[in-house]
Design a protein around this motif. Structure first.
Motif, PDB file in Angstrom:
ATOM      1  N   ALA A  38       1.031  -1.082  -0.141  1.00  0.00           N
ATOM      2  CA  ALA A  38      -0.152   0.020  -0.087  1.00  0.00           C
ATOM      3  C   ALA A  38       0.806   1.142   0.010  1.00  0.00           C
ATOM      4  N   PRO A  39       1.421   1.476  -1.161  1.00  0.00           N
ATOM      5  CA  PRO A  39       2.416   2.608  -1.203  1.00  0.00           C
ATOM      6  C   PRO A  39       1.925   4.031  -1.127  1.00  0.00           C
ATOM      7  N   PHE A  40       0.863   4.042  -1.036  1.00  0.00           N
ATOM      8  CA  PHE A  40       0.054   5.595  -1.090  1.00  0.00           C
ATOM      9  C   PHE A  40      -1.112   5.182  -0.061  1.00  0.00           C
ATOM     10  N   SER A  41      -1.493   6.651   0.471  1.00  0.00           N
ATOM     11  CA  SER A  41      -2.895   6.632   1.128  1.00  0.00           C
ATOM     12  C   SER A  41      -3.759   7.157   0.454  1.00  0.00           C
ATOM     13  N   ALA A  42      -4.949   6.554   0.294  1.00  0.00           N
ATOM     14  CA  ALA A  42      -6.144   7.084  -0.668  1.00  0.00           C
ATOM     15  C   ALA A  42      -6.508   8.181   0.114  1.00  0.00           C
ATOM     16  N   LEU A  43      -6.640   8.325   1.379  1.00  0.00           N
ATOM     17  CA  LEU A  43      -6.937   9.487   1.805  1.00  0.00           C
ATOM     18  C   LEU A  43      -5.795  10.082   2.717  1.00  0.00           C
ATOM     19  N   SER A  44      -5.083  10.934   2.020  1.00  0.00           N
ATOM     20  CA  SER A  44      -4.003  11.552   2.632  1.00  0.00           C
ATOM     21  C   SER A  44      -4.320  12.695   3.645  1.00  0.00           C
ATOM     22  N   GLY A  45      -3.914  12.654   4.721  1.00  0.00           N
ATOM     23  CA  GLY A  45      -4.072  13.530   5.678  1.00  0.00           C
ATOM     24  C   GLY A  45      -5.362  13.040   6.808  1.00  0.00           C
ATOM     25  N   TYR A  46      -5.735  12.120   6.299  1.00  0.00           N
ATOM     26  CA  TYR A  46      -7.263  11.434   7.079  1.00  0.00           C
ATOM     27  C   TYR A  46      -6.819  11.325   8.514  1.00  0.00           C
ATOM     28  N   ASP A  47      -5.692  10.206   8.534  1.00  0.00           N
ATOM     29  CA  ASP A  47      -5.228   9.872  10.077  1.00  0.00           C
ATOM     30  C   ASP A  47      -4.824  10.987  11.026  1.00  0.00           C
ATOM     31  N   GLU A  48      -4.281  12.182  10.376  1.00  0.00           N
ATOM     32  CA  GLU A  48      -3.995  13.301  11.088  1.00  0.00           C
ATOM     33  C   GLU A  48      -5.087  13.963  11.448  1.00  0.00           C
ATOM     34  N   MET A  49      -6.057  14.152  10.623  1.00  0.00           N
ATOM     35  CA  MET A  49      -7.371  14.798  10.858  1.00  0.00           C
ATOM     36  C   MET A  49      -8.252  14.115  12.021  1.00  0.00           C
ATOM     37  N   ILE A  50      -8.040  12.755  12.171  1.00  0.00           N
ATOM     38  CA  ILE A  50      -8.841  11.932  13.152  1.00  0.00           C
ATOM     39  C   ILE A  50      -8.166  12.424  14.468  1.00  0.00           C
ATOM     40  N   LYS A  51      -6.737  12.396  14.464  1.00  0.00           N
ATOM     41  CA  LYS A  51      -5.852  12.591  15.599  1.00  0.00           C
ATOM     42  C   LYS A  51      -6.158  13.991  16.352  1.00  0.00           C
ATOM     43  N   ASP A  52      -6.392  15.079  15.352  1.00  0.00           N
ATOM     44  CA  ASP A  52      -6.671  16.383  15.863  1.00  0.00           C
ATOM     45  C   ASP A  52      -8.079  16.366  16.297  1.00  0.00           C
ATOM     46  N   ALA A  53      -9.019  15.636  15.677  1.00  0.00           N
ATOM     47  CA  ALA A  53     -10.526  15.842  16.112  1.00  0.00           C
ATOM     48  C   ALA A  53     -10.579  14.995  17.540  1.00  0.00           C
ATOM     49  N   ALA A  54      -9.836  13.971  17.646  1.00  0.00           N
ATOM     50  CA  ALA A  54      -9.634  13.459  19.163  1.00  0.00           C
ATOM     51  C   ALA A  54      -9.188  14.263  20.079  1.00  0.00           C
ATOM     52  N   GLU A  55      -8.101  15.034  19.778  1.00  0.00           N
ATOM     53  CA  GLU A  55      -7.289  15.793  20.760  1.00  0.00           C
ATOM     54  C   GLU A  55      -8.181  17.014  21.024  1.00  0.00           C
ATOM     55  N   ALA A  56      -8.976  17.487  20.076  1.00  0.00           N
ATOM     56  CA  ALA A  56      -9.873  18.624  20.396  1.00  0.00           C
ATOM     57  C   ALA A  56     -11.052  18.106  21.263  1.00  0.00           C
ATOM     58  N   LYS A  57     -11.634  16.891  21.195  1.00  0.00           N
ATOM     59  CA  LYS A  57     -12.456  16.411  22.271  1.00  0.00           C
ATOM     60  C   LYS A  57     -12.210  16.247  23.481  1.00  0.00           C
ATOM     61  N   ARG A  58     -10.754  15.821  23.621  1.00  0.00           N
ATOM     62  CA  ARG A  58     -10.180  15.575  25.009  1.00  0.00           C
ATOM     63  C   ARG A  58     -10.167  17.065  25.637  1.00  0.00           C
ATOM     64  N   GLN A  59      -9.827  17.973  24.780  1.00  0.00           N
ATOM     65  CA  GLN A  59      -9.729  19.281  25.448  1.00  0.00           C
ATOM     66  C   GLN A  59     -10.990  19.792  25.974  1.00  0.00           C
ATOM     67  N   GLU A  60     -11.819  19.625  25.329  1.00  0.00           N
ATOM     68  CA  GLU A  60     -13.469  20.127  25.497  1.00  0.00           C
ATOM     69  C   GLU A  60     -13.830  19.669  26.691  1.00  0.00           C
ATOM     70  N   LYS A  61     -13.437  18.365  27.216  1.00  0.00           N
ATOM     71  CA  LYS A  61     -13.890  17.590  28.522  1.00  0.00           C
ATOM     72  C   LYS A  61     -13.096  18.247  29.793  1.00  0.00           C
TER      73      LYS A  61
END
Length: 61
Positions: A38-61
């Motif tokens: 799997a030499p390329f990611s079909a959704l480039s940046g998706y993993d980072e976006m998920i991590k950022d969203a999870a971090e934002a949720k953690r900071q809201e609590k």
């Protein structure tokens, strides 16, 4: 139908031989082996976006 499908026995002499494993190099982890197919990611940046969203949720609590 049976004439279309014939049993092939040309590999019978080697099919049960042990699989070669190097004595000099460790076996590659399964995740790394999968990554080479799997030499390329079909959704480039998706993993980072998920991590950022999870971090934002953690900071809201």
């Amino acid at each position: 139908m049976s004439e279309k499908f014939q049993e092939i026995h040309q590999y019978d002499d080697i099919i049960h031989l042990p699989h070669h494993q190097s004595v000099h190099r460790p076996q590659m982890p399964v995740a790394d082996r999968a990554a080479q197919f799997a030499p390329f990611s079909a959704l480039s940046g998706y993993d980072e976006m998920i991590k950022d969203a999870a971090e934002a949720k953690r900071q809201e609590k």
